[in-house]
Design an enzyme around this catalytic site. Structure first.
Site, mmCIF file in Angstrom:
data_model
loop_
_atom_site.group_PDB
_atom_site.id
_atom_site.type_symbol
_atom_site.label_atom_id
_atom_site.label_comp_id
_atom_site.label_asym_id
_atom_site.label_seq_id
_atom_site.Cartn_x
_atom_site.Cartn_y
_atom_site.Cartn_z
ATOM 1 N N LYS A 1 -11.339 0.377 13.415
ATOM 2 C CA LYS A 1 -10.107 0.891 14.030
ATOM 3 C C LYS A 1 -10.297 1.115 15.528
ATOM 4 O O LYS A 1 -9.374 0.896 16.316
ATOM 5 C CB LYS A 1 -9.686 2.197 13.343
ATOM 6 C CG LYS A 1 -9.223 2.013 11.901
ATOM 7 C CD LYS A 1 -7.931 1.208 11.782
ATOM 8 C CE LYS A 1 -7.367 1.244 10.369
ATOM 9 N NZ LYS A 1 -6.176 0.412 10.207
ATOM 10 N N ASN B 1 -2.714 -8.571 0.251
ATOM 11 C CA ASN B 1 -3.631 -9.336 -0.614
ATOM 12 C C ASN B 1 -3.997 -8.556 -1.875
ATOM 13 O O ASN B 1 -4.827 -9.009 -2.661
ATOM 14 C CB ASN B 1 -4.904 -9.741 0.146
ATOM 15 C CG ASN B 1 -5.714 -8.537 0.570
ATOM 16 O OD1 ASN B 1 -5.278 -7.398 0.395
ATOM 17 N ND2 ASN B 1 -6.888 -8.775 1.108
ATOM 18 N N TYR C 1 -14.816 1.625 8.706
ATOM 19 C CA TYR C 1 -13.412 1.971 8.969
ATOM 20 C C TYR C 1 -13.256 2.463 10.409
ATOM 21 O O TYR C 1 -12.444 1.933 11.170
ATOM 22 C CB TYR C 1 -12.969 3.042 7.976
ATOM 23 C CG TYR C 1 -11.501 3.372 8.013
ATOM 24 C CD1 TYR C 1 -10.540 2.424 7.687
ATOM 25 C CD2 TYR C 1 -11.069 4.659 8.339
ATOM 26 C CE1 TYR C 1 -9.188 2.742 7.694
ATOM 27 C CE2 TYR C 1 -9.714 4.984 8.342
ATOM 28 C CZ TYR C 1 -8.781 4.020 8.023
ATOM 29 O OH TYR C 1 -7.441 4.343 8.028
ATOM 30 N N GLY D 1 0.821 -1.216 0.000
ATOM 31 C CA GLY D 1 0.000 0.000 0.000
ATOM 32 C C GLY D 1 0.852 1.262 0.000
ATOM 33 O O GLY D 1 2.083 1.202 0.139
ATOM 34 N N ASP E 1 -4.080 -12.713 2.885
ATOM 35 C CA ASP E 1 -5.071 -11.839 3.521
ATOM 36 C C ASP E 1 -4.923 -11.960 5.036
ATOM 37 O O ASP E 1 -5.210 -13.015 5.607
ATOM 38 C CB ASP E 1 -6.466 -12.282 3.071
ATOM 39 C CG ASP E 1 -7.570 -11.423 3.666
ATOM 40 O OD1 ASP E 1 -7.278 -10.645 4.602
ATOM 41 O OD2 ASP E 1 -8.715 -11.545 3.204
ATOM 42 N N VAL E 2 -4.482 -10.905 5.665
ATOM 43 C CA VAL E 2 -4.166 -10.949 7.098
ATOM 44 C C VAL E 2 -5.410 -11.241 7.941
ATOM 45 O O VAL E 2 -5.305 -11.740 9.061
ATOM 46 C CB VAL E 2 -3.472 -9.626 7.517
ATOM 47 C CG1 VAL E 2 -4.463 -8.469 7.563
ATOM 48 C CG2 VAL E 2 -2.768 -9.774 8.838
ATOM 49 N N ASN F 1 -5.247 -11.611 14.432
ATOM 50 C CA ASN F 1 -4.246 -12.564 13.935
ATOM 51 C C ASN F 1 -2.824 -12.058 14.188
ATOM 52 O O ASN F 1 -1.933 -12.819 14.590
ATOM 53 C CB ASN F 1 -4.452 -12.820 12.442
ATOM 54 C CG ASN F 1 -5.693 -13.669 12.191
ATOM 55 O OD1 ASN F 1 -6.106 -14.442 13.049
ATOM 56 N ND2 ASN F 1 -6.290 -13.506 11.020
ATOM 57 N N THR G 1 -6.205 -3.322 -2.307
ATOM 58 C CA THR G 1 -5.977 -1.914 -2.682
ATOM 59 C C THR G 1 -4.489 -1.614 -2.900
ATOM 60 O O THR G 1 -4.167 -0.579 -3.471
ATOM 61 C CB THR G 1 -6.531 -0.929 -1.615
ATOM 62 O OG1 THR G 1 -5.928 -1.228 -0.362
ATOM 63 C CG2 THR G 1 -8.046 -1.014 -1.511
ATOM 64 N N TYR H 1 -4.665 -6.843 24.589
ATOM 65 C CA TYR H 1 -3.472 -7.710 24.488
ATOM 66 C C TYR H 1 -2.328 -7.131 25.311
ATOM 67 O O TYR H 1 -1.537 -7.873 25.899
ATOM 68 C CB TYR H 1 -3.041 -7.879 23.022
ATOM 69 C CG TYR H 1 -3.721 -9.039 22.329
ATOM 70 C CD1 TYR H 1 -5.061 -8.968 21.976
ATOM 71 C CD2 TYR H 1 -3.028 -10.209 22.041
ATOM 72 C CE1 TYR H 1 -5.690 -10.028 21.343
ATOM 73 C CE2 TYR H 1 -3.650 -11.281 21.404
ATOM 74 C CZ TYR H 1 -4.986 -11.180 21.065
ATOM 75 O OH TYR H 1 -5.595 -12.237 20.449
#
Ligand code: UDP
Length: 314
Positions: free
Chosen positions: A149, A32, A145, A10, A56-57, A99, A35, A159
């Site tokens: 986020k 992936n 979006y 990106g 693809d994450v 992930n 974009t 985490y």
């Protein structure tokens, strides 16, 4: 160090890969290509310390070996993407973050989340400081979006708190520079390509809404500075140089010598009325501030789009 950059093909992440390779690290980009574009990696690919993995994450992290740093930069990131790729946007922020956080935990890696000024929504306070909780429409067209986020920030902090993962959160403000997708609908590529084609610049609404634009090399230096700092709270990185979209249109027309003027179009729904980062935290914590002036940055960006035009790609 061995470093993973999701979304590496990106616009912003490809510049981050450049910076990290320049520092001597080994960099793996994961993308992936929903974009991102291979062309953005043309200058990086010959470097033996660089590799690209297609994946693809949000579905997993198909890369072997331990990482020291993980930058989660993958997501569609322009308002027309949110309309055309709503699920890709939601899952990159949610499953993609999970992930990569799991991977960071397993590897003992430090993790950085690319968050956004969009977490502030249409902000009620100005300029935006990190302590502001925001004003977001949770079901609006941009919510895929914004809310992904915001969820990703909450997940990152969980985490950090519960699994003791070393985490960082950068809130990225409007950024511009070479390698932006010419047709991604964002104002800077739209205005530059329209001006170079001699067309009127499409100003949405009355054009009095403001944005503050940071040149991409400044931005990635700030992101890297945050990663290597000890700050676990979210941190704005952006350029406080604020302008209206009318001022921007006039500037680009003057800069390129375009005489076609401007054309007003309807304002998209939930378009924030103003945006400007307070960057005190970045300055006080890791001594970051932008260095590239607007004229210089616009010159380099216009040169990029001009080169695309000469190759028939604009
Ligand atoms: N905009 C505009 N003309 C365009 C594209 C965008 O006037 O062709 C405006 C848009 O309404 C917004 C600002 O420029 O107020 C920045 O839009 P962009 O899509 O670049 O990013 P945003 O900051 O809204 O996510």
């Amino acid at each position: 160090m061995r470093i993973l950059v999701s979304g590496g093909a990106g616009f912003v992440p490809s510049h981050l890969c450049d910076l990290l390779l320049g520092q001597g690290h080994e960099v793996v980009a994961l993308d992936n290509f929903v974009t991102g574009h291979r062309r953005n990696l043309d200058t990086l690919s010959p470097n033996p310390r660089f590799s690209l993995v297609e994946g693809d994450v949000s579905k997993g992290v198909p890369v072997e070996g331990k990482f020291d740093r993980i930058y989660h930069m993958a997501s569609p990131a322009s308002p027309i993407d949110y309309v055309e790729l709503p699920f890709e946007t939601l899952y990159a922020g949610s499953d993609g973050s999970r992930n990569l956080l799991d991977r960071a935990r397993a590897d003992g890696a430090r993790f950085l989340l690319a968050s956004t000024s969009e977490v502030y929504g249409d902000p009620a306070i100005h300029p935006q400081v990190e302590s502001y909780w925001g004003n977001v429409n949770p079901i609006g067209v941009r919510s895929v979006y914004d809310e992904a986020k915001r969820y990703a920030e909450a997940l990152t902090m969980a985490y950090h708190r519960y699994h003791k993962v070393q985490t960082r959160i950068v809130r990225i403000f409007n950024t511009y520079g070479p390698r932006m997708r010419p047709n991604d609908g964002r104002v800077m590529p739209a205005f530059c390509s329209q001006a170079l084609r001699g067309e009127p610049l499409t100003v949405f609404g009355d054009g009095l809404q403001t944005r503050s634009f940071c040149f991409v090399s400044d931005l990635v230096r700030g992101i890297n500075g945050l990663m290597e700092s000890e700050l676990t709270e979210p941190c704005n990185v952006g350029n406080p140089h604020e302008m209206t979209m009318l001022q921007l249109a006039e500037y680009i027309n003057r800069f390129t010598g375009n005489t076609a003027g401007i054309l007003h179009k309807p304002l998209p729904k939930d378009d924030p009325t103003r945006r400007k980062p307070d960057i005190t935290r970045a300055w006080q914590t890791f001594g970051w501030e932008p260095q590239v002036g607007f004229e210089d940055g616009v010159g380099r960006t216009v040169a990029y789009f001009r080169a695309l035009m000469e190759r028939g790609e604009l």
